[in-house]
Structure formats: structure tokens, C-alpha cells
Design an enzyme around this catalytic site. Structure first.
Site, short mmCIF file in Angstrom:
data_model
loop_
_atom_site.label_atom_id
_atom_site.label_comp_id
_atom_site.label_asym_id
_atom_site.label_seq_id
_atom_site.Cartn_x
_atom_site.Cartn_y
_atom_site.Cartn_z
N GLY A 158 0.85 -1.20 0.00
CA GLY A 158 0.00 0.00 0.00
C GLY A 158 0.88 1.24 0.00
O GLY A 158 2.09 1.18 -0.24
N ILE A 160 2.05 3.18 2.40
CA ILE A 160 3.17 3.28 3.35
C ILE A 160 4.27 2.29 2.97
O ILE A 160 5.46 2.63 2.99
CB ILE A 160 2.67 3.07 4.81
N THR A 233 5.19 -1.37 12.16
CA THR A 233 4.52 -0.08 12.40
C THR A 233 3.05 -0.18 11.96
O THR A 233 2.39 0.85 11.80
CB THR A 233 5.20 1.05 11.60
N ARG A 235 -0.02 -2.93 12.84
CA ARG A 235 -0.84 -3.17 14.03
C ARG A 235 -0.20 -4.31 14.81
O ARG A 235 0.30 -5.29 14.23
CB ARG A 235 -2.27 -3.57 13.64
N GLU A 264 -2.33 -2.59 23.33
CA GLU A 264 -1.90 -1.24 23.70
C GLU A 264 -2.85 -0.63 24.74
O GLU A 264 -4.06 -0.83 24.65
CB GLU A 264 -1.90 -0.34 22.45
N HIS A 282 3.54 3.73 19.65
CA HIS A 282 2.60 3.97 18.54
C HIS A 282 2.64 5.45 18.10
O HIS A 282 1.63 6.16 18.19
CB HIS A 282 1.17 3.56 18.93
C1 DGY Z 1 -3.22 4.86 11.81
O1 DGY Z 1 -3.53 5.92 11.27
O2 DGY Z 1 -3.83 3.82 11.59
C2 DGY Z 1 -2.05 4.87 12.74
O3 DGY Z 1 -1.88 3.71 13.40
C3 DGY Z 1 -2.10 6.05 13.68
O4 DGY Z 1 -1.76 7.14 12.92
#
Ligand code: DGY
Length: 316
Positions: A158, A160, A233, A235, A264, A282
Site C-alpha cells: 500500500g 506506506i 509499524t 498493528r 496497547e 505507537h
Molecule cells: C493509523 O492511522 O492507523 C495509525 O496507526 C495512527 O496514525
């Protein structure tokens, strides 16, 4: 005038789209997560909710919203929306929105920072320095792994994941990626296990869902090189934390860089004690600019729905 509740505090300027539309949102005096009962009551009393990923918008909340007869939109100030029961929202005709795009570069920066920091054992080294345990420069001290020339395996293709790939190319890494559907792009690896076996660094960029929960489990961790680094980064639930802690303890994995956790804000105690880990709370999207844009995007989505328009970022 419609009533909109903002469940948590957002950066200055984040509510501007609501104010510009003449909607004075209800802002809670305290910035703490609402309980399920409080959220259900809020859903029954408002036309729109601006929520954060700490708000569990489950079926009970959405039923309460439907029964109240007012709730039309829940805007998540996050790109991930695993905190929301989207199917229940759809069943009750309540629109869900998220904040894609605006946090891509900020989150990719943090992922790449974790790749570097974990590969170079930065947390261990800094903790020793702060704890007065740095006694002498040593040629054997804090020997990390080079990222330059290493193979980065990106799980997920995706926004990111692709932004992390761009950064990695600048650092001279060979970049592979895995996605469920062929991407048609160079470096695509169809079999996740093969990507794990070939990578020196693995970075996770997939949403949480039933098919990705514990995607990285004990078996998959065993497939990774003992010299490899895992970065998450996305989940927390995508990784079996207990299995990861064991792999680090047993030296079956070189290091880990984590920004997200299964429960969390609680972090698995074994992970807290595990060697060669960089652990962050996070903060992937946590820059003033990006968090402001995220809040604005969520509010703009609420304004659109309450005006009877299609929101910019509906979750379908
Ligand atoms: C999201 O946007 O899903 C992140 O985990 C927090 O910015």
C-alpha cells in the site's frame, strides 16, 4: 445545527473544517479514552462522532447510534479502522471514514527510522550510555547490521509500504515486497514464506483483519534468518508478541523495532525484557503537521456526510 462529538483532544486547527461549516463540536474536557458505555451513549446523542483508534466502535455502539436515530457518520482519525465494526455500521446505514494518504510519509519515516535503529542496536546502546554502563570504546561494542546492501522484505504494497521502499532504495537496499495480489512490479514475491527466508530486514505494512492476525507467528519467525530484523509499524496483532520475544531471547532473530502492540498501551512483559529491541509507543504518524492534517481530514468527512455529500474517504 447537527451535533458532533470529538472523543479525544486533537492538535490546534484540527477542528477547522467543522468550525468553517458552522458546527461547534462538543469537545470533552479530558483527553482519555471513552468506555464502551460512554461511547454508546455518545452514539445515541450525536449526529457525528470524530473518534481515535482508542475508541472501540463495536456493534453495541453502532446499535445504540441507530436506536438514537441521529448518528450518520463516525470519522476515524487514523488510516487503520480495525477499531470499528464496519459491517455493523453498514447494516445500520452509518458512514465510516478514515484518513489515508496524509500520514504516509510520516509513518514511512518512522518505519525507516526503526529499520536503522533496530539494525544498529540504538536502544541498547543508548540505555547503556544513560545507565552509566559505557566504560570504553570497544571494537566489539554494539555491533549491529548494515542496512546498505541488505535485502528489505516489505509485507504489504500500500501507500506506506511503497514509501518505505523508496527510502530503502536511497539507502542502497535491495527491496522485495509481498502482497496478496501480484503487483506487477519488480521485487514482487508471491510467497510470504519465501520473502521471509530471503530478507535481512522485514517491515510490516498491512492492515489488521482476520487473515492478518498473527500473520507473523512462531513458524514464520523460524523462517527468518537469525541475523534478520523485524519492524512493525502496522498493528500489533499482526505479530505473535510472545513468539517474537522468545525468538529474540533465543537469538533466532537479530533485532526488532516495534511501534505497535497487541494490547496497547500494555506491552508484553517478555517483549519489554527481550534483548535488541527498539520499542516506541505507537507514534508512526506523530508529527504536528500530520496529526493536524489527520484531524482536519476526519472533520471534513463529517461535514460532507452531514451536508448530504459523499465523504472524501469512506471506508467501504
Ligand atoms: C493509523 O492511522 O492507523 C495509525 O496507526 C495512527 O496514525
Amino acid at each position: 445545527m447537527p451535533s458532533v462529538l470529538v472523543t479525544r483532544h486533537v492538535p490546534d486547527g484540527g477542528l477547522d473544517p467543522l468550525l468553517a461549516a458552522g458546527i461547534e463540536p462538543v469537545v470533552r474536557p479530558v483527553d482519555d479514552p471513552l468506555t464502551g458505555a460512554e461511547l454508546a451513549q455518545a452514539a445515541a446523542e450525536h449526529d457525528g462522532l470524530v473518534v481515535l483508534l482508542t475508541d472501540r466502535v463495536d456493534a453495541d455502539v453502532l446499535v445504540a447510534g441507530a436506536r438514537g436515530g441521529r448518528l450518520r457518520v463516525v470519522a476515524n482519525v487514523a488510516v487503520g479502522y480495525d477499531n470499528i465494526d464496519v459491517a455493523a455500521a453498514r447494516a445500520h446505514g452509518i458512514t465510516i471514514t478514515n484518513t489515508p494518504g496524509v500520514l504516509t510519509e510520516t509513518t514511512a519515516d518512522l518505519a525507516f527510522m526503526l529499520i536503522l535503529a533496530a539494525s544498529r542496536l540504538c536502544s541498547t546502546a543508548e540505555a547503556d550510555l544513560r545507565g552509566g554502563r559505557w566504560e570504553s570504546w570497544s571494537i566489539l561494542g554494539y555491533l549491529g547490521r548494515d542496512v546498505s546492501g541488505a535485502t528489505l522484505g516489505i509485507v504489504g504494497h500500500g501507500r506506506i509500504g511503497r514509501a518505505v521502499a523508496r527510502r530503502a532504495e536511497g539507502f542502497g537496499m535491495n527491496v522485495l515486497h509481498h502482497a496478496r495480489q501480484p503487483t506487477g512490479e519488480p521485487g514482487y514475491v508471491a510467497d510470504l514464506d519465501v520473502l521471509l527466508e530471503q530478507s535481512d530486514v522485514v517491515s510490516l505494512h498491512i492492515p489488521l483483519g482476520p487473515e492478518t492476525r498473527h500473520l507473523i507467528d512462531a513458524d514464520r519467525l523460524r523462517r527468518m534468518k537469525p541475523t534478520a530484523v523485524l519492524v512493525n509499524t502496522a498493528r500489533g496483532q499482526v505479530v505473535d508478541e510472545e513468539a517474537l520475544a522468545v525468538a529474540l531471547e533465543e537469538g533466532r532473530l537479530f533485532a526488532a523495532g516495534l511501534d505497535v502492540y497487541e494490547h496497547e498501551p500494555v506491552v508484553h512483559p517478555r517483549l519489554l525484557a527481550a534483548p535488541r529491541t527498539v520499542l516506541l509507543p505507537h507514534i508512526g504518524s506523530a508529527s504536528v503537521e500530520t496529526r493536524t492534517l489527520m484531524a482536519r481530514m476526519a472533520c471534513a468527512n463529517v461535514v460532507a456526510v452531514l451536508a448530504g455529500d459523499r465523504p472524501l474517504n469512506p471506508v467501504t
